[in-house]
Design a protein around this motif. Sequence first.
Motif, PDB file in Angstrom:
ATOM      1  N   TRP A 243     -77.950  45.012  48.783  1.00  0.00           N
ATOM      2  CA  TRP A 243     -77.836  46.781  49.437  1.00  0.00           C
ATOM      3  C   TRP A 243     -77.672  47.157  50.446  1.00  0.00           C
ATOM      4  O   TRP A 243     -77.050  46.197  51.367  1.00  0.00           O
ATOM      5  CB  TRP A 243     -79.569  46.794  49.262  1.00  0.00           C
ATOM      6  N   GLY A 244     -77.076  48.613  50.808  1.00  0.00           N
ATOM      7  CA  GLY A 244     -76.537  49.284  51.730  1.00  0.00           C
ATOM      8  C   GLY A 244     -74.836  48.690  51.941  1.00  0.00           C
ATOM      9  O   GLY A 244     -74.440  48.537  53.058  1.00  0.00           O
ATOM     10  N   THR A 245     -74.115  48.328  50.872  1.00  0.00           N
ATOM     11  CA  THR A 245     -72.994  48.262  50.608  1.00  0.00           C
ATOM     12  C   THR A 245     -72.097  49.066  51.125  1.00  0.00           C
ATOM     13  O   THR A 245     -72.207  49.954  50.963  1.00  0.00           O
ATOM     14  CB  THR A 245     -72.650  46.843  49.157  1.00  0.00           C
ATOM     15  N   PRO A 246     -70.704  48.265  51.663  1.00  0.00           N
ATOM     16  CA  PRO A 246     -69.849  49.866  51.381  1.00  0.00           C
ATOM     17  C   PRO A 246     -69.722  50.468  50.178  1.00  0.00           C
ATOM     18  O   PRO A 246     -68.947  51.896  50.221  1.00  0.00           O
ATOM     19  CB  PRO A 246     -68.268  48.473  51.336  1.00  0.00           C
ATOM     20  N   GLU A 247     -70.000  49.823  49.568  1.00  0.00           N
ATOM     21  CA  GLU A 247     -69.601  50.855  47.593  1.00  0.00           C
ATOM     22  C   GLU A 247     -71.132  52.145  48.019  1.00  0.00           C
ATOM     23  O   GLU A 247     -70.894  53.050  48.049  1.00  0.00           O
ATOM     24  CB  GLU A 247     -69.425  49.841  46.518  1.00  0.00           C
ATOM     25  N   GLU A 248     -71.903  51.836  48.717  1.00  0.00           N
ATOM     26  CA  GLU A 248     -73.324  52.395  48.486  1.00  0.00           C
ATOM     27  C   GLU A 248     -72.801  53.798  49.683  1.00  0.00           C
ATOM     28  O   GLU A 248     -73.281  54.732  49.344  1.00  0.00           O
ATOM     29  CB  GLU A 248     -74.290  52.099  48.881  1.00  0.00           C
ATOM     30  N   MET A 249     -72.178  53.207  50.559  1.00  0.00           N
ATOM     31  CA  MET A 249     -71.220  54.283  51.762  1.00  0.00           C
ATOM     32  C   MET A 249     -70.378  54.822  51.104  1.00  0.00           C
ATOM     33  O   MET A 249     -71.276  56.771  51.563  1.00  0.00           O
ATOM     34  CB  MET A 249     -71.220  53.157  53.060  1.00  0.00           C
ATOM     35  N   ALA A 250     -69.657  54.653  50.517  1.00  0.00           N
ATOM     36  CA  ALA A 250     -68.311  56.074  50.078  1.00  0.00           C
ATOM     37  C   ALA A 250     -69.779  56.873  49.141  1.00  0.00           C
ATOM     38  O   ALA A 250     -69.363  57.860  48.959  1.00  0.00           O
ATOM     39  CB  ALA A 250     -67.867  55.451  48.922  1.00  0.00           C
ATOM     40  N   GLN A 251     -70.627  56.860  48.020  1.00  0.00           N
ATOM     41  CA  GLN A 251     -71.174  57.356  47.167  1.00  0.00           C
ATOM     42  C   GLN A 251     -72.494  57.879  47.992  1.00  0.00           C
ATOM     43  O   GLN A 251     -72.572  58.953  47.768  1.00  0.00           O
ATOM     44  CB  GLN A 251     -72.323  56.640  46.752  1.00  0.00           C
ATOM     45  N   VAL A 252     -73.171  57.478  49.264  1.00  0.00           N
ATOM     46  CA  VAL A 252     -74.055  58.433  50.128  1.00  0.00           C
ATOM     47  C   VAL A 252     -72.784  59.485  50.469  1.00  0.00           C
ATOM     48  O   VAL A 252     -73.644  60.606  51.128  1.00  0.00           O
ATOM     49  CB  VAL A 252     -75.092  57.613  50.846  1.00  0.00           C
ATOM     50  N   PHE A 253     -72.171  59.448  51.144  1.00  0.00           N
ATOM     51  CA  PHE A 253     -71.322  60.007  51.867  1.00  0.00           C
ATOM     52  C   PHE A 253     -69.996  61.208  50.809  1.00  0.00           C
ATOM     53  O   PHE A 253     -69.445  61.543  51.975  1.00  0.00           O
ATOM     54  CB  PHE A 253     -70.000  58.887  53.156  1.00  0.00           C
ATOM     55  N   GLU A 254     -70.332  61.187  50.135  1.00  0.00           N
ATOM     56  CA  GLU A 254     -70.041  61.457  49.482  1.00  0.00           C
ATOM     57  C   GLU A 254     -69.510  62.984  49.397  1.00  0.00           C
ATOM     58  O   GLU A 254     -70.391  63.882  49.303  1.00  0.00           O
ATOM     59  CB  GLU A 254     -69.726  61.404  47.795  1.00  0.00           C
ATOM     60  N   GLY A 255     -68.113  63.502  49.932  1.00  0.00           N
ATOM     61  CA  GLY A 255     -68.339  64.976  50.171  1.00  0.00           C
ATOM     62  C   GLY A 255     -68.333  65.837  51.251  1.00  0.00           C
ATOM     63  O   GLY A 255     -68.159  66.972  51.840  1.00  0.00           O
TER      64      GLY A 255
END
Length: 396
Positions: A243-255
């Motif tokens: 959890w809290g992976t770089p992929e999730e980072m990209a998702q949460v910060f999208e836009g």
Amino acid sequence: MTNTENTILIAGGGIGGLATALAAAQAGHASSVFEQAPQFGEVGAGIQMAPNAMAVLTRLGVADRIAEFAVFPKRLVLKDAFTGEELTALDLGDEFKERYGFPYMVLHRSDLHRSLLEACESNPLISLHTNTTITAAEENEDGVFLINQHDEKIKGKAVIGADGIKSNVRKLFAQDDMVNSAYVAYRGTIPIEEISEDAEMDDVIMWIGPNLHVVQYPVRRGELYNQVVVFKSPTYTSESVEWGTPEEMAQVFEGCHSKVEKALSFINKQIRWPMYDRLPIDNWTKGNITLMGDAAHPMLQYLAQGGVQALEDAAKLADVLAAHGDNFEAAFKEFQEERIPRTARVQTTARQWGEIIHAIDPITIALRNDIFTKRPANDFSYTDWLYGHKRSLVTQ
Ligand SMILES: Cc1cc2nc3c(=O)[nH]c(=O)nc-3n(C[C@H](O)[C@H](O)[C@H](O)COP(=O)(O)OP(=O)(O)OC[C@H]3O[C@@H](n4cnc5c(N)ncnc54)[C@H](O)[C@@H]3O)c2cc1C
């Protein structure tokens, strides 16, 4: 190992442990610091030191040394991570310095830690030991002891547990678990040239948004730029591992705003720091044993006060150790009587501040931003309790 019987035993050689050794020396006590790592050191990221820390560093005689490597920002700024709008700022100029007696400083953790370490190394009252993992502390009719990884007992006059959020010494006082916030941090410094056109050299910037924030500021005389990216994992459960992976980072910060996007592109994605704290406890002292720093009162980093509170602890320890001589029981009781209410307030406020800056509900965000945008940069009413705490304590 040198004879430790006439020394205060300090478990842990982080910012708190080293500051405690210097504080004890100022009060005339010898100490022995035991660090689990093969070398004393700190992680490669920045740290903010508010005036209430600067006061202690001055008192411990290390402020000038540290200032050589530091940056003194002009403002703390909050910006919207998506629109880029400046929401509010705190002016750190002359009025601020006059009010709190000391400036606001940001620096590389290793510069702070090394300066404390050098001061300890040159102090004949302090002995430093590495490769020593403290598994427990004990007090019985034979005296006060730390126990190391080889089950050896190290005898001293008193014990101070400065062994961080996972403290083993703390187990004497509480069986509580660390609380996982479901947030992670990615952090690190980059050479200033890499980001120079976007770096705001005069400001500590916090970009805020729903379930996320990014902090940026220069360190090491402006040669490096520190960045911290923090977000709440959308998939965290108490059972999850990934959890809290770089992929999730990209998702949460999208836009997000282009400057935030750029910050993310520079962040080291190799090391993930899950964010924990603990609830305040109402006792961390027993006989000649006490706790300080993150071992006593670990907090979420949102007010940038965990290390600062460890330094405030050290200042109070200097006072009580000077006042009570070898009556450590009395000294530590007085220490916790003053420090528990103060640090509990900082712990709980750090959580609340996290909820404010990470708000997700549009009405809450609108109300928050309305308050933020209306307050002048020299309104210190929100920070007096924190930065203006007991100037006498830390400047004696
Ligand atoms: C992302 C992030 C940003 C932060 N930003 C700020 C900021 O801007 N300003 C601020 O003031 N604070 C900040 N903090 C908080 C700050 O880092 C901590 O509060 C501070 O480091 C606590 O110092 P300490 O010495 O009590 O504990 P630690 O720094 O955890 O040091 C404990 C030491 O003890 C050693 N140790 C641990 N267990 C044992 C053992 N069993 N035996 C022997 N040695 C042991 C460790 O190796 C370590 O050296 C931040 C924290 C995070 C996570």
